[in-house]
Design an enzyme around this catalytic site. Structure first.
Site, PDB file in Angstrom:
ATOM      1  N   LYS A 285       0.995  -0.792  -0.193  1.00 10.44           N
ATOM      2  CA  LYS A 285       0.237   0.664   0.391  1.00 10.44           C
ATOM      3  C   LYS A 285       0.838   1.313  -0.059  1.00 10.44           C
ATOM      4  O   LYS A 285       1.526   1.331   1.106  1.00 10.44           O
ATOM      5  CB  LYS A 285      -1.342  -0.103   1.118  1.00 10.44           C
ATOM      6  CG  LYS A 285      -1.343   1.439   1.724  1.00 10.44           C
ATOM      7  CD  LYS A 285      -3.009   1.471   0.479  1.00 10.44           C
ATOM      8  CE  LYS A 285      -3.937   2.274   1.226  1.00 10.44           C
ATOM      9  NZ  LYS A 285      -4.996   2.042   2.181  1.00 10.44           N
TER      10      LYS A 285
ATOM     11  N   SER B 273       1.118   5.833  -1.214  1.00  8.08           N
ATOM     12  CA  SER B 273       0.564   6.314  -2.368  1.00  8.08           C
ATOM     13  C   SER B 273       0.379   6.742  -2.992  1.00  8.08           C
ATOM     14  O   SER B 273       1.371   6.775  -4.519  1.00  8.08           O
ATOM     15  CB  SER B 273       0.924   7.933  -1.396  1.00  8.08           C
ATOM     16  OG  SER B 273       1.113   8.394   0.192  1.00  8.08           O
TER      17      SER B 273
ATOM     18  N   THR C  90       0.667  11.376  -0.520  1.00  7.61           N
ATOM     19  CA  THR C  90      -0.312  12.364  -1.671  1.00  7.61           C
ATOM     20  C   THR C  90      -1.360  13.532  -1.030  1.00  7.61           C
ATOM     21  O   THR C  90      -1.560  14.088  -1.489  1.00  7.61           O
ATOM     22  CB  THR C  90      -1.978  10.903  -1.798  1.00  7.61           C
ATOM     23  OG1 THR C  90      -1.786   9.941  -2.115  1.00  7.61           O
ATOM     24  CG2 THR C  90      -3.478  12.068  -2.754  1.00  7.61           C
ATOM     25  N   ALA C  91      -1.186  13.652   1.006  1.00  4.94           N
ATOM     26  CA  ALA C  91      -1.531  14.721   1.083  1.00  4.94           C
ATOM     27  C   ALA C  91      -0.827  15.401   1.384  1.00  4.94           C
ATOM     28  O   ALA C  91      -1.596  17.041   0.895  1.00  4.94           O
ATOM     29  CB  ALA C  91      -1.602  14.081   2.977  1.00  4.94           C
TER      30      ALA C  91
ATOM     31  N   HIS D 201      -6.029   9.699   7.688  1.00  3.91           N
ATOM     32  CA  HIS D 201      -6.137   8.597   8.558  1.00  3.91           C
ATOM     33  C   HIS D 201      -7.729   9.308   9.281  1.00  3.91           C
ATOM     34  O   HIS D 201      -8.673  10.227   9.006  1.00  3.91           O
ATOM     35  CB  HIS D 201      -5.562   7.537   9.381  1.00  3.91           C
ATOM     36  CG  HIS D 201      -4.326   7.127   7.935  1.00  3.91           C
ATOM     37  ND1 HIS D 201      -4.957   7.318   7.383  1.00  3.91           N
ATOM     38  CD2 HIS D 201      -2.961   7.294   7.823  1.00  3.91           C
ATOM     39  CE1 HIS D 201      -3.724   6.381   6.335  1.00  3.91           C
ATOM     40  NE2 HIS D 201      -3.078   6.495   7.458  1.00  3.91           N
TER      41      HIS D 201
END
Length: 278
Positions: free
Chosen positions: A53, A55, A108-109, A152
């Site tokens: 997993k 980004s 991504t943030a 999150h």
């Protein structure tokens, strides 16, 4: 098969069935639980497990070696990263010259934040500090940094730290594009049978939805002392139709985000054909 994903409720909920041998024909998993900054760097160095997993922001760097799988990840609406500060103000100019904590330089943030800040904070923010996401809110609360970009479950818990919302990156993105927010991607080495891996992940997602109680102990074991109600809210928000299948809107959102970032020089140019499984 080695796999790395976060201990967050959405990931443990999605992968519970496969991790516990409940998917017929799927190989046994050797799971590493790691913060997104760690998994991003594992993929970037090519040293990671067969499945990770990461980004979406890190995807252009690894597409030649890893395939994006069409299921298992985090993409949706109303679930974007937040910019938090200690004292309430809704003016983005507050960030000019300030110290801002982010969860990963290739998250991504942070990519969304850079796109947003280029338009909303023309004078530029100050120092960027990378921190594990669970350390950011305490650092903002205690004044060691001026603002924090959080992901999150922080969306649900930041008021308990006495923090204020400066900006919602997801709301900005959705208003600007009309598309959902691509957050976390599931990737697998191209040398593997990626379509089979996608089928096993989708079966794990469907099992989780069909047996929501089965994963509860596993989710809470890794939820870092999270309140069960917060963990469930986290799952409800981040595990959605896009988790089972990215679909047309999902791929459009990924292409839009990474294409815009590439044009602005924030990520490498990439071949969009590599976004879909052959």
């Amino acid at each position: 098969m080695r796999i790395a994903y976060s201990p967050c409720p959405n990931d443990t909920f999605v992968f519970h069935a496969w991790a516990h041998g409940l998917i017929p024909g799927a190989p046994k998993l050797d799971v590493t639980y790691a913060d997104i900054d760690i998994t991003n760097n594992l993929a970037l160095r090519g040293e990671g497990p067969e499945v990770l997993k990461i980004s979406y922001a890190a995807l252009p760097w690894v597409l030649s070696d890893y395939a994006l799988l069409p299921c298992g990840g985090a993409l949706g609406r109303g679930c974007g990263p937040l910019v938090l500060i200690r004292d309430g103000t809704g003016d983005p100019a507050f960030l000019s010259g300030r110290k801002v904590a982010v969860p990963s330089e290739r998250s991504t943030a942070y990519l969304l934040f850079r796109l947003w800040a280029a338009r909303k904070v023309p004078a530029g923010v100050g120092e960027i500090v990378v921190m594990p996401f669970h350390e950011i809110m305490p650092a903002v609360r205690d004044g060691s940094i001026d603002a924090g970009l959080v992901i999150h479950e922080a969306r649900f818990t930041y008021p308990s730290y006495g923090l204020s919302l400066l900006a919602d990156m997801g709301s900005w993105w959705e208003e600007d594009t009309g598309l959902p927010i691509p957050l976390g991607a599931i990737i697998a080495r191209r040398s593997l049978e990626t379509k089979k891996i996608a089928d096993w992940i989708r079966a794990s997602v469907e099992y989780a939805w069909a047996h929501p109680e089965a994963s509860r102990d596993y989710v809470m074991e890794h939820a870092q002392e999270m309140d069960p109600a917060v963990a469930q809210a986290h799952i409800d928000l981040y595990v959605n139709d896009f988790t089972a299948n990215l679909g047309q809107d999902g791929y459009a959102a990924i292409s839009s985000l990474l294409g815009r970032a590439a044009r602005e020089g924030l990520v490498p140019e990439f071949d969009e054909k590599l976004l879909t499984l052959a």
